[in-house]
Design a protein around this motif. Structure first.
Motif, PDB file in Angstrom:
ATOM      1  N   VAL A 207       0.992  -1.406  -0.240  1.00 20.65           N
ATOM      2  CA  VAL A 207       0.059   0.049   0.010  1.00 20.65           C
ATOM      3  C   VAL A 207       1.105   1.010   0.002  1.00 20.65           C
ATOM      4  CG1 VAL A 207      -1.717   1.925   1.322  1.00 20.65           C
ATOM      5  CG2 VAL A 207      -2.068  -1.011   1.121  1.00 20.65           C
ATOM      6  N   VAL A 208       0.602   2.271  -1.105  1.00 19.04           N
ATOM      7  CA  VAL A 208       1.034   3.404  -1.341  1.00 19.04           C
ATOM      8  C   VAL A 208       0.578   5.003   0.251  1.00 19.04           C
ATOM      9  CG1 VAL A 208       1.793   5.564  -2.398  1.00 19.04           C
ATOM     10  CG2 VAL A 208       1.876   3.161  -3.226  1.00 19.04           C
ATOM     11  N   HIS A 209       1.522   4.890   0.583  1.00 22.18           N
ATOM     12  CA  HIS A 209       0.991   6.351   1.861  1.00 22.18           C
ATOM     13  C   HIS A 209       0.973   7.808   1.658  1.00 22.18           C
ATOM     14  CE1 HIS A 209       1.003   7.865   5.876  1.00 22.18           C
ATOM     15  NE2 HIS A 209       0.559   8.357   5.742  1.00 22.18           N
ATOM     16  N   VAL A 210       0.413   8.095   1.403  1.00 22.02           N
ATOM     17  CA  VAL A 210       0.533   9.530   1.103  1.00 22.02           C
ATOM     18  C   VAL A 210       0.188  10.699   1.989  1.00 22.02           C
ATOM     19  CG1 VAL A 210       0.583  11.586  -1.315  1.00 22.02           C
ATOM     20  CG2 VAL A 210       0.325   9.254  -1.510  1.00 22.02           C
ATOM     21  N   ASP A 211       0.978  11.051   2.859  1.00 18.21           N
ATOM     22  CA  ASP A 211       0.938  12.076   3.985  1.00 18.21           C
ATOM     23  C   ASP A 211       0.370  13.254   3.131  1.00 18.21           C
ATOM     24  OD1 ASP A 211       0.683  12.850   6.205  1.00 18.21           O
ATOM     25  OD2 ASP A 211       2.327  12.737   6.955  1.00 18.21           O
ATOM     26  N   ALA A 212      -0.619  14.132   2.929  1.00 20.08           N
ATOM     27  CA  ALA A 212      -1.176  15.003   3.075  1.00 20.08           C
ATOM     28  C   ALA A 212      -2.748  14.941   3.097  1.00 20.08           C
ATOM     29  CB  ALA A 212      -0.801  14.877   1.186  1.00 20.08           C
ATOM     30  N   GLY A 213      -3.268  16.286   2.844  1.00 17.02           N
ATOM     31  CA  GLY A 213      -4.502  16.538   3.385  1.00 17.02           C
ATOM     32  C   GLY A 213      -5.620  16.417   1.371  1.00 17.02           C
ATOM     33  N   ILE A 214      -6.329  16.713   0.702  1.00 16.71           N
ATOM     34  CA  ILE A 214      -6.293  16.693  -0.252  1.00 16.71           C
ATOM     35  C   ILE A 214      -7.269  17.805  -0.176  1.00 16.71           C
ATOM     36  CG2 ILE A 214      -9.000  16.197  -1.651  1.00 16.71           C
ATOM     37  CD1 ILE A 214      -6.929  13.805  -1.252  1.00 16.71           C
ATOM     38  N   SER A 215      -6.519  19.231  -1.160  1.00 13.24           N
ATOM     39  CA  SER A 215      -7.162  20.709  -2.150  1.00 13.24           C
ATOM     40  C   SER A 215      -8.568  20.279  -2.549  1.00 13.24           C
ATOM     41  CB  SER A 215      -6.213  20.897  -2.626  1.00 13.24           C
ATOM     42  OG  SER A 215      -5.679  20.397  -3.754  1.00 13.24           O
ATOM     43  N   HIS A 216      -9.063  19.381  -3.808  1.00 11.04           N
ATOM     44  CA  HIS A 216      -9.540  19.378  -4.546  1.00 11.04           C
ATOM     45  C   HIS A 216     -10.572  18.176  -5.225  1.00 11.04           C
ATOM     46  CE1 HIS A 216     -12.000  20.740  -8.108  1.00 11.04           C
ATOM     47  NE2 HIS A 216     -11.168  20.106  -9.111  1.00 11.04           N
ATOM     48  N   VAL A 217     -11.491  17.508  -5.497  1.00 10.97           N
ATOM     49  CA  VAL A 217     -11.533  16.694  -5.466  1.00 10.97           C
ATOM     50  C   VAL A 217     -12.118  16.482  -7.344  1.00 10.97           C
ATOM     51  CG1 VAL A 217     -13.407  14.347  -5.661  1.00 10.97           C
ATOM     52  CG2 VAL A 217     -12.744  15.576  -3.604  1.00 10.97           C
ATOM     53  N   HIS A 218     -11.472  16.194  -8.268  1.00 11.12           N
ATOM     54  CA  HIS A 218     -12.207  16.346  -9.683  1.00 11.12           C
ATOM     55  C   HIS A 218     -13.334  14.815 -10.042  1.00 11.12           C
ATOM     56  CE1 HIS A 218      -8.684  18.402 -11.082  1.00 11.12           C
ATOM     57  NE2 HIS A 218      -7.606  17.683 -10.328  1.00 11.12           N
ATOM     58  N   VAL A 219     -14.294  15.910  -9.967  1.00  8.99           N
ATOM     59  CA  VAL A 219     -15.871  15.203 -11.029  1.00  8.99           C
ATOM     60  C   VAL A 219     -16.066  15.221 -11.872  1.00  8.99           C
ATOM     61  CG1 VAL A 219     -17.923  15.273  -9.772  1.00  8.99           C
ATOM     62  CG2 VAL A 219     -16.339  15.056  -8.283  1.00  8.99           C
ATOM     63  N   GLU A 220     -16.551  13.761 -12.322  1.00  9.18           N
ATOM     64  CA  GLU A 220     -17.205  13.673 -13.981  1.00  9.18           C
ATOM     65  C   GLU A 220     -17.864  13.073 -14.140  1.00  9.18           C
ATOM     66  OE1 GLU A 220     -14.892  13.066 -18.539  1.00  9.18           O
ATOM     67  OE2 GLU A 220     -13.595  13.852 -16.932  1.00  9.18           O
ATOM     68  N   HIS A 221     -18.806  13.690 -14.929  1.00  9.35           N
ATOM     69  CA  HIS A 221     -20.512  12.443 -15.310  1.00  9.35           C
ATOM     70  C   HIS A 221     -20.212  11.595 -13.807  1.00  9.35           C
ATOM     71  CE1 HIS A 221     -19.765  13.877 -18.699  1.00  9.35           C
ATOM     72  NE2 HIS A 221     -18.418  13.301 -19.729  1.00  9.35           N
ATOM     73  N   GLY A 222     -20.456  13.044 -12.564  1.00 10.65           N
ATOM     74  CA  GLY A 222     -20.854  11.750 -11.511  1.00 10.65           C
ATOM     75  C   GLY A 222     -20.380  10.873 -10.918  1.00 10.65           C
ATOM     76  N   LEU A 223     -18.921  11.021 -11.537  1.00  6.48           N
ATOM     77  CA  LEU A 223     -17.801  10.285 -10.844  1.00  6.48           C
ATOM     78  C   LEU A 223     -16.411  10.917  -9.886  1.00  6.48           C
ATOM     79  CD1 LEU A 223     -18.401   7.069 -13.882  1.00  6.48           C
ATOM     80  CD2 LEU A 223     -18.968   7.262 -11.364  1.00  6.48           C
ATOM     81  N   ILE A 224     -15.976  10.038  -9.391  1.00 11.05           N
ATOM     82  CA  ILE A 224     -14.617  10.912  -9.165  1.00 11.05           C
ATOM     83  C   ILE A 224     -13.816  10.535  -9.981  1.00 11.05           C
ATOM     84  CG2 ILE A 224     -12.770  10.961  -7.642  1.00 11.05           C
ATOM     85  CD1 ILE A 224     -14.799  10.522  -5.481  1.00 11.05           C
ATOM     86  N   ARG A 225     -12.518  11.424 -10.503  1.00  8.78           N
ATOM     87  CA  ARG A 225     -11.845  11.108 -11.962  1.00  8.78           C
ATOM     88  C   ARG A 225     -10.686  10.845 -10.802  1.00  8.78           C
ATOM     89  NH1 ARG A 225     -13.320   8.026 -15.891  1.00  8.78           N
ATOM     90  NH2 ARG A 225     -14.466   9.483 -17.694  1.00  8.78           N
ATOM     91  N   ALA A 226      -9.847  11.714 -10.146  1.00 12.08           N
ATOM     92  CA  ALA A 226      -9.403  11.849  -9.069  1.00 12.08           C
ATOM     93  C   ALA A 226      -9.283  12.876  -8.070  1.00 12.08           C
ATOM     94  CB  ALA A 226      -8.199  12.781 -10.206  1.00 12.08           C
ATOM     95  N   VAL A 227      -8.104  13.110  -7.270  1.00 16.58           N
ATOM     96  CA  VAL A 227      -7.790  13.850  -5.766  1.00 16.58           C
ATOM     97  C   VAL A 227      -6.762  14.879  -5.870  1.00 16.58           C
ATOM     98  CG1 VAL A 227      -9.658  12.706  -4.478  1.00 16.58           C
ATOM     99  CG2 VAL A 227      -7.099  12.181  -4.265  1.00 16.58           C
ATOM    100  N   ASP A 228      -6.642  16.448  -5.726  1.00 14.24           N
ATOM    101  CA  ASP A 228      -5.280  16.610  -5.444  1.00 14.24           C
ATOM    102  C   ASP A 228      -5.081  16.945  -4.116  1.00 14.24           C
ATOM    103  OD1 ASP A 228      -5.829  17.205  -8.456  1.00 14.24           O
ATOM    104  OD2 ASP A 228      -6.312  19.347  -8.204  1.00 14.24           O
ATOM    105  N   THR A 229      -3.810  16.891  -3.929  1.00 14.54           N
ATOM    106  CA  THR A 229      -3.062  16.327  -2.677  1.00 14.54           C
ATOM    107  C   THR A 229      -2.426  18.715  -2.376  1.00 14.54           C
ATOM    108  OG1 THR A 229      -0.701  16.319  -2.889  1.00 14.54           O
ATOM    109  CG2 THR A 229      -2.424  14.119  -2.905  1.00 14.54           C
ATOM    110  N   ALA A 230      -2.929  18.970  -0.851  1.00 18.65           N
ATOM    111  CA  ALA A 230      -1.888  20.173  -0.684  1.00 18.65           C
ATOM    112  C   ALA A 230      -0.484  20.232  -1.588  1.00 18.65           C
ATOM    113  CB  ALA A 230      -2.413  19.903   0.437  1.00 18.65           C
ATOM    114  N   GLY A 231      -0.071  19.188  -1.205  1.00 17.21           N
ATOM    115  CA  GLY A 231       1.230  19.429  -1.580  1.00 17.21           C
ATOM    116  C   GLY A 231       1.655  19.626  -3.069  1.00 17.21           C
TER     117      GLY A 231
END
Length: 525
Positions: A207-231
């Motif tokens: 499992v890959v651990h990313v130590d960061a908060g989420i700054s933005h959630v990419h939603v397209e056609h009612g689905l999540i495509r990606a998340v941007d981290t604060a970094g």
């Protein structure tokens, strides 16, 4: 005529999914191929429990967990139900290993103090009462004996309750000689240590651990495509798990899934916690003590006692609640009181599009019966049973949501019963609880039990007949009659059988060891 809002939302979801499929086909990417990646947003116990189990069972799927400092599990004392042991087996861990790593102790159930009234106690055990005979549940024979004038506490006919009374413990037999000797057990754990324990196992499994908060959630056609981290990093995935707690950052905020509020039924909306030095025995059980505006928990760990005051802010101020808890401590406080806010209820859908919420991101029920980890665990198991491909077929989400809703509602009703049947008169909080209208399914259960001691199990129940019976008996909910089939035996026959049962329980308790001796052996193992 206006469109049905549910059907309208479903139609929009199908339209969005169709558009998404068209886009992926245009790119030459098969939208219905097997899952390649799962992104878990939020750590804590929900996130790391999911990561550890999914990594063990989904070897071909990459798993990334994005955890901000605010999502990390605090080092408070956590009580669990017996289901935690099945989870541990599923990730290849022995209970003794967790006990040693997480300041753990054994848990045979919960002692309830003053809920029926000042000075009254009862025990909710992880075990059975008595034995069935001729197809008739034991509590009907117990009721028959009480009707004849014999005041026998039903707790005396349960092995788990008897061991708890004497602070003794033994591992249950896989094949007990009789149902009377069958019982189960859970754990008390340091939540922060347990999360780190799971984190080490999950990372060791890739499992890959990313130590960061989420700054933005990419939603397209009612689905999540990606998340941007604060970094500044963008993380894509096929399936997203929302483990961000009450914030519900993905399911609630990004996908705008509504929250169904149950605070009218479970109005406690605050909890203040503080650990203290242990001065008494190391009990193998949790204690819940009713207080004027809520209740107090006592959870024994090896190195301290975890204390919490759960209360309604309409009936008690935060400062007064913290001062009261500090005054109730059995030993010296080991930290400053910590305040948390909470709200009972659930998201109307725990799975929306390609996002599944676990833990408090899906719903919250106060820790009165220590079910938070059990709900996380059942959510993970349900996801594995309905695991989608990249297409995330709506039928799978519908079934997941149906069962999740049932589970939360049935557990809500079990908690409501604790309050509704209280006998603390003259206190505004408790008087209000008795006067509040019950959910229809709970009211139906109570009517059937009061009529003839009939116990009902609905789909989605977390607790079985023995648990409901412990509350009915402990809170003084009486049945007007017993099963007439119990009249096959005379009162003397029943009395003689119960005498033999009590002797068998006493003999077994004598074979158990002191709880502290068991913990010492677990640490050595």
């Amino acid at each position: 005529m206006a469109d049905d809002p549910v059907k309208g939302a479903g139609g929009r979801m199908l339209h969005d999914m169709g558009a998404r499929v068209d886009d992926e086909m245009a790119r030459g990417d098969d939208p219905r191929g097997p899952l390649r990646s799962i992104v878990i947003v939020g750590g804590g116990l929900a996130g790391w429990m999911a990561a550890a189990q999914l990594a063990r069972q989904l070897e071909s799927v990459s798993i990334t967990i994005v955890e901000s400092p605010e999502d990390q599990a605090a080092g408070i004392a956590e009580a669990t139900t017996p289901t935690i042991r099945a989870y541990l087996r599923g990730i290849g861990v022995a209970e003794q290993e967790v006990i040693a790593a997480c300041q753990g102790t054994a848990r045979l159930g919960t002692e309830f103090v003053d809920w029926r009234g000042p000075g009254r106690r009862f025990f909710h055990p992880f075990g059975h009462y008595g034995m069935r005979s001729r197809g008739v549940a034991f509590h009907h024979y117990w009721r028959k004996l009480r009707a004849a004038g014999h005041e026998l506490p039903i707790a005396e006919l349960c092995l788990a309750s008897a061991m708890a009374r004497y602070d003794r413990f033994m591992l249950p037999s896989d094949r007990p000689e009789q149902d009377l000797l069958a019982f189960d057990w859970g754990l008390h754990l340091d939540a922060g240590l347990f999360a780190r324990f799971l984190m080490r196992r999950a990372i060791a499994q890739g499992v890959v651990h990313v130590d960061a908060g989420i700054s933005h959630v990419h939603v397209e056609h009612g689905l999540i495509r990606a998340v941007d981290t604060a970094g500044g990093r963008t993380i894509t995935g096929d399936l997203f798990l929302d483990c961000t707690g009450p914030r519900s950052q993905l399911l609630g905020r990004a996908l705008e899934t509504p929250f169904e509020d149950w605070s009218n039924l479970l109005p406690c909306d605050r909890v203040v916690t503080v650990p203290c030095v242990r001065t008494g025995p190391l009990h193998p059980y949790t204690r819940s003590t009713a207080r004027p505006a809520g209740w107090q928990w006592r959870i024994p760990l090896q190195n301290r006692i975890g204390n919490g005051h759960v209360y309604s802010s309409r009936h008690l101020s935060d400062d007064a609640a913290a001062a009261a808890l500090t005054g109730w401590l059995e030993g010296e406080a080991m930290a400053e009181p910590q305040l948390l806010r909470m709200r009972a209820g659930r998201r109307t859908r725990a799975w929306t599009g390609n996002c599944v919420a676990l833990g408090q991101a899906a719903g919250f029920l106060e820790p009165l019966e220590s079910t938070s980890l059990a709900l996380i665990q059942s959510g993970i198991e349900r996801l594995l049973a309905l695991l989608p491909d990249r297409g995330c077929a709506p039928a799978l989400a519908d079934e997941y949501n149906r069962v999740t809703a049932l589970e939360h509602e049935r557990l809500r009703d079990f908690l409501v019963l604790h309050y509704a049947a209280n006998a603390r008169h003259g206190e505004a909080f408790w008087d209000e609880r008795r006067d509040t209208a019950l959910p229809p399914m709970l009211a139906h259960k109570l009517r059937l039990f009061r009529a003839r001691g009939h116990l009902v199990q609905y789909d989605g129940e977390t607790f079985g007949d023995s648990s409901w019976l412990s509350l009915y008996a402990g809170l003084g909910v009486e049945a007007a009659a017993h099963d007439p089939m119990a009249d096959h035996f005379s009162v003397d026959d029943v009395q003689a059988a119960i005498t033999r049962m009590k002797a068998s329980i006493a003999d077994t308790v004598a074979l158990a060891e002191p709880h502290e001796a068991f913990l010492a052996r677990a640490a050595r193992a």
